[in-house]
Design an enzyme around this catalytic site. Structure first.
Site, PDB file in Angstrom:
ATOM      1  N   HIS A  71       0.886  -1.353  -0.032  1.00  0.00           N
ATOM      2  CA  HIS A  71       0.104   0.054  -0.085  1.00  0.00           C
ATOM      3  C   HIS A  71       0.896   1.284  -0.019  1.00  0.00           C
ATOM      4  O   HIS A  71       0.356   2.368  -0.426  1.00  0.00           O
ATOM      5  CB  HIS A  71      -0.863   0.030   1.285  1.00  0.00           C
ATOM      6  CG  HIS A  71      -0.249  -0.059   2.533  1.00  0.00           C
ATOM      7  ND1 HIS A  71       0.159   0.802   3.193  1.00  0.00           N
ATOM      8  CD2 HIS A  71       0.141  -1.035   3.441  1.00  0.00           C
ATOM      9  CE1 HIS A  71       0.936   0.689   4.280  1.00  0.00           C
ATOM     10  NE2 HIS A  71       0.968  -0.554   4.526  1.00  0.00           N
ATOM     11  N   GLY A  97       7.915  -9.480 -10.488  1.00  0.00           N
ATOM     12  CA  GLY A  97       7.919 -10.893 -10.547  1.00  0.00           C
ATOM     13  C   GLY A  97       8.117 -11.180  -9.031  1.00  0.00           C
ATOM     14  O   GLY A  97       7.457 -10.906  -8.026  1.00  0.00           O
ATOM     15  N   GLY A  98       8.892 -12.424  -8.912  1.00  0.00           N
ATOM     16  CA  GLY A  98       9.538 -13.111  -7.615  1.00  0.00           C
ATOM     17  C   GLY A  98       8.725 -14.357  -7.605  1.00  0.00           C
ATOM     18  O   GLY A  98       7.772 -14.778  -8.319  1.00  0.00           O
ATOM     19  N   GLU A 140       9.675 -16.266 -12.474  1.00  0.00           N
ATOM     20  CA  GLU A 140      10.443 -17.526 -11.923  1.00  0.00           C
ATOM     21  C   GLU A 140       9.168 -18.656 -12.027  1.00  0.00           C
ATOM     22  O   GLU A 140       8.410 -18.795 -11.190  1.00  0.00           O
ATOM     23  CB  GLU A 140      10.464 -17.490 -10.384  1.00  0.00           C
ATOM     24  CG  GLU A 140      11.678 -16.467 -10.224  1.00  0.00           C
ATOM     25  CD  GLU A 140      11.832 -16.325  -8.730  1.00  0.00           C
ATOM     26  OE1 GLU A 140      12.067 -17.385  -7.978  1.00  0.00           O
ATOM     27  OE2 GLU A 140      12.738 -15.258  -8.346  1.00  0.00           O
ATOM     28  N   MET A 210      20.889 -16.086  -9.803  1.00  0.00           N
ATOM     29  CA  MET A 210      20.569 -16.677  -8.555  1.00  0.00           C
ATOM     30  C   MET A 210      21.291 -17.979  -8.034  1.00  0.00           C
ATOM     31  O   MET A 210      20.870 -19.194  -8.237  1.00  0.00           O
ATOM     32  CB  MET A 210      19.112 -16.885  -8.576  1.00  0.00           C
ATOM     33  CG  MET A 210      18.310 -15.519  -8.813  1.00  0.00           C
ATOM     34  SD  MET A 210      16.420 -15.716  -8.649  1.00  0.00           S
ATOM     35  CE  MET A 210      16.090 -16.665 -10.289  1.00  0.00           C
ATOM     36  N   ALA A 211      22.611 -17.846  -7.953  1.00  0.00           N
ATOM     37  CA  ALA A 211      23.500 -18.950  -7.319  1.00  0.00           C
ATOM     38  C   ALA A 211      23.234 -19.314  -6.028  1.00  0.00           C
ATOM     39  O   ALA A 211      24.137 -19.183  -5.070  1.00  0.00           O
ATOM     40  CB  ALA A 211      24.887 -18.627  -7.796  1.00  0.00           C
ATOM     41  N   TYR A 212      22.043 -19.706  -5.472  1.00  0.00           N
ATOM     42  CA  TYR A 212      21.763 -19.946  -4.196  1.00  0.00           C
ATOM     43  C   TYR A 212      20.669 -21.195  -4.300  1.00  0.00           C
ATOM     44  O   TYR A 212      19.948 -21.265  -5.312  1.00  0.00           O
ATOM     45  CB  TYR A 212      21.649 -18.908  -3.246  1.00  0.00           C
ATOM     46  CG  TYR A 212      21.055 -17.636  -3.902  1.00  0.00           C
ATOM     47  CD1 TYR A 212      19.528 -17.586  -4.090  1.00  0.00           C
ATOM     48  CD2 TYR A 212      21.692 -16.633  -4.359  1.00  0.00           C
ATOM     49  CE1 TYR A 212      19.011 -16.654  -4.722  1.00  0.00           C
ATOM     50  CE2 TYR A 212      21.261 -15.518  -4.866  1.00  0.00           C
ATOM     51  CZ  TYR A 212      19.854 -15.321  -4.979  1.00  0.00           C
ATOM     52  OH  TYR A 212      19.311 -14.388  -5.604  1.00  0.00           O
ATOM     53  N   ASP A 213      20.123 -21.412  -2.961  1.00  0.00           N
ATOM     54  CA  ASP A 213      19.176 -22.238  -3.028  1.00  0.00           C
ATOM     55  C   ASP A 213      19.379 -23.618  -3.572  1.00  0.00           C
ATOM     56  O   ASP A 213      18.522 -24.352  -4.233  1.00  0.00           O
ATOM     57  CB  ASP A 213      17.741 -21.760  -3.556  1.00  0.00           C
ATOM     58  CG  ASP A 213      17.245 -20.590  -2.775  1.00  0.00           C
ATOM     59  OD1 ASP A 213      17.546 -20.511  -1.554  1.00  0.00           O
ATOM     60  OD2 ASP A 213      16.356 -19.676  -3.091  1.00  0.00           O
TER      61      ASP A 213
END
Length: 464
Positions: A71, A97-98, A140, A210-213
């Site tokens: 908001h 996005g996300g 994604e 995104m070099a993680y997870d």
């Protein structure tokens, strides 16, 4: 000897040139404002001289057009973009996005050329109106999570449409061209299904990897969130669950090294061990780790929550740490692993580093005994970015004065202010440089960027 000295000089020159061009890209989120007061984070908490690029996560999409999510997003945009008065070289981008956004709205938007043009026009208008320097696409993922296979080619078309429009708008307006970037996965299956790498790399200014997870509590054994290399003995698909394999994949598929930005996490992935006595890498786990005291999410801990764990060990072949206490186990990155990754990306000639996320580093220096932003400051030093230089008196922007009431309600005399009110922002009759923010029945007082005042007519901070 002369030849070796000359070669050393060439290498030094290359390092200087590389360092001056390196990017340090930092994400911030619009939900970190809702954390408990000790770790609550707003755009105004960003050090304007820390990162070269700051990306605001996330915007949404309605009717194929960019839209706000929270908001008070427009006020947060103003807070972020006002930092450029302190550091005119800072670039700000808006990410759309996300993970939680999903794929359906992207799929619908890219389905036709007309829909894509609607998005392109809205992006141009939105970014210019809100004062951003570019757009970061965080879909994604195309071709995955319910997105049809044709979205691979349509994502390329979207990127090409945006790049063309950004170039034409810059030429016609005389303004600096808007930047266009994308956040992309490390998993080979997702990359193969969703990305025409060589084509999109031509149109994007840079690519945030995104070099993680790589490992999480969805698995039945412990593994590291972001290992630099494979573990000894790993083979097949397991041997690709690391930073080096992901970088190699994107380079082999046609990404210029100078456009590839290596992502690093300021958070760790946690597990609950099946047995506290079996606590190494690959130990049996029963599920996610307990929520952190501040982030309050199962299976994830901020660096400032993990840095104080006493029983810490290093995975030598992967160049990263893990820690455990009782039946809790966490893999994370620290100053030493960030140094190793910075050395790696320089050796590979990559364009710089990306960090997810500013608000999970020890940004106040309150928890880890390493000063503010210990992880991100390490990257700035290792990337040879110039040190912060003192501003001349005429450049100094006064900080907002401290509020007389706590940022988190209820507050004296205002206990019932948000009762019966919709979530949103409201004027503070006693101080037009601040405003009230009602969220979930709680009251927050927030400050406008320096020099601006809150106006109820637009529900925004503007010039007085």
């Amino acid at each position: 000897m002369v030849q070796s000295l000359a070669w050393a000089g060439v290498m030094t020159l290359l390092m200087v040139q590389w360092g001056s061009a390196a990017k340090l890209v930092c994400y911030l989120t619009n939900w970190s404002q809702y954390r408990t007061e000790a770790v609550r984070f707003f755009p105004r908490d960003v050090d304007p001289n820390l990162c070269t690029h700051v990306i605001f996560a996330f915007a949404g999409m309605d009717n194929h057009q960019l839209s706000t999510v929270e908001h008070n997003d427009e006020l947060l945009y103003q807070e972020l973009n006002s930092l450029k008065t302190k550091n005119p070289k800072l670039k700000t981008l808006l990410a759309v996005g996300g993970w939680t956004f999903g794929t359906q709205k992207f799929t619908d938007m890219v389905a036709t050329a007309s829909n894509r043009q609607t998005f392109v026009k809205s992006a141009l208008s939105f970014l210019r109106t809100q004062g951003f320097d570019g757009l970061d696409l965080d879909w994604e993922f195309p071709g995955g999570r319910g997105s049809p296979t044709v979205d691979k080619e349509r994502f390329t078309a979207l990127i090409q449409d945006l790049a063309k429009a950004f170039q034409e708008e810059a030429q016609s307006s005389g303004k600096e061209r808007l930047l266009l970037t994308a956040a992309v996965p490390s998993d080979r299956g997702l990359v193969d299904a969703g990305y025409e790498v060589d084509k999109i790399a031509q149109s994007l200014d840079f690519i945030n990897l995104m070099a993680y997870d790589f490992h999480s509590s969805l698995e039945k054994t412990t593994g590291h969130n972001s290992p630099l290399y494979k573990r000894q003995g790993e083979s097949g698909a397991a041997a690709e669950q690391n930073v080096d394999a992901a970088v190699t994949l994107w380079l082999q598929k046609g990404t210029p090294a100078s456009k590839l930005i290596l992502g690093m996490p300021t958070y760790g992935r946690s597990f609950t061990l099946a047995s506290s006595s079996d606590n190494g890498v690959g130990a049996p786990a029963t599920g996610p780790g307990a929520p952190g005291p501040y982030t309050k999410d199962k299976g994830v801990l901020a660096y400032y929550e993990a840095c104080s764990w006493k029983e810490r060990h290093r995975i030598e072949d992967q160049k990263v740490p893990y820690a455990f206490q009782d039946n809790q186990w966490v893999s994370f990155d620290d100053v030493e692993s960030f140094k190793a990754k910075a050395a790696y990306l320089k050796q590979k000639g990559l364009g710089g580093a990306m960090v997810w996320v500013l608000d999970l580093d020890d940004f106040k220096g309150s928890f880890c005994n390493q000063g503010p932003y210990p992880l991100i400051r390490t990257l700035r030093q290792e990337l040879n970015l110039p040190s912060e230089t003192p501003r001349s008196p005429e450049q100094i922007i006064p900080e907002p004065r401290p509020s007389s009431m706590p940022e988190q309600g209820p507050s004296p005399g205002l206990d019932n202010f948000c009762q019966g009110k919709a979530d949103g922002v409201y004027p503070n009759p006693g101080d037009e440089s601040t405003y009230y923010n009602c969220g979930g029945g709680r009251l927050f007082q927030q400050s406008c960027p320096p020099g601006l005042v809150f106006r109820a007519s637009c529900k925004c901070c503007t010039w007085s």
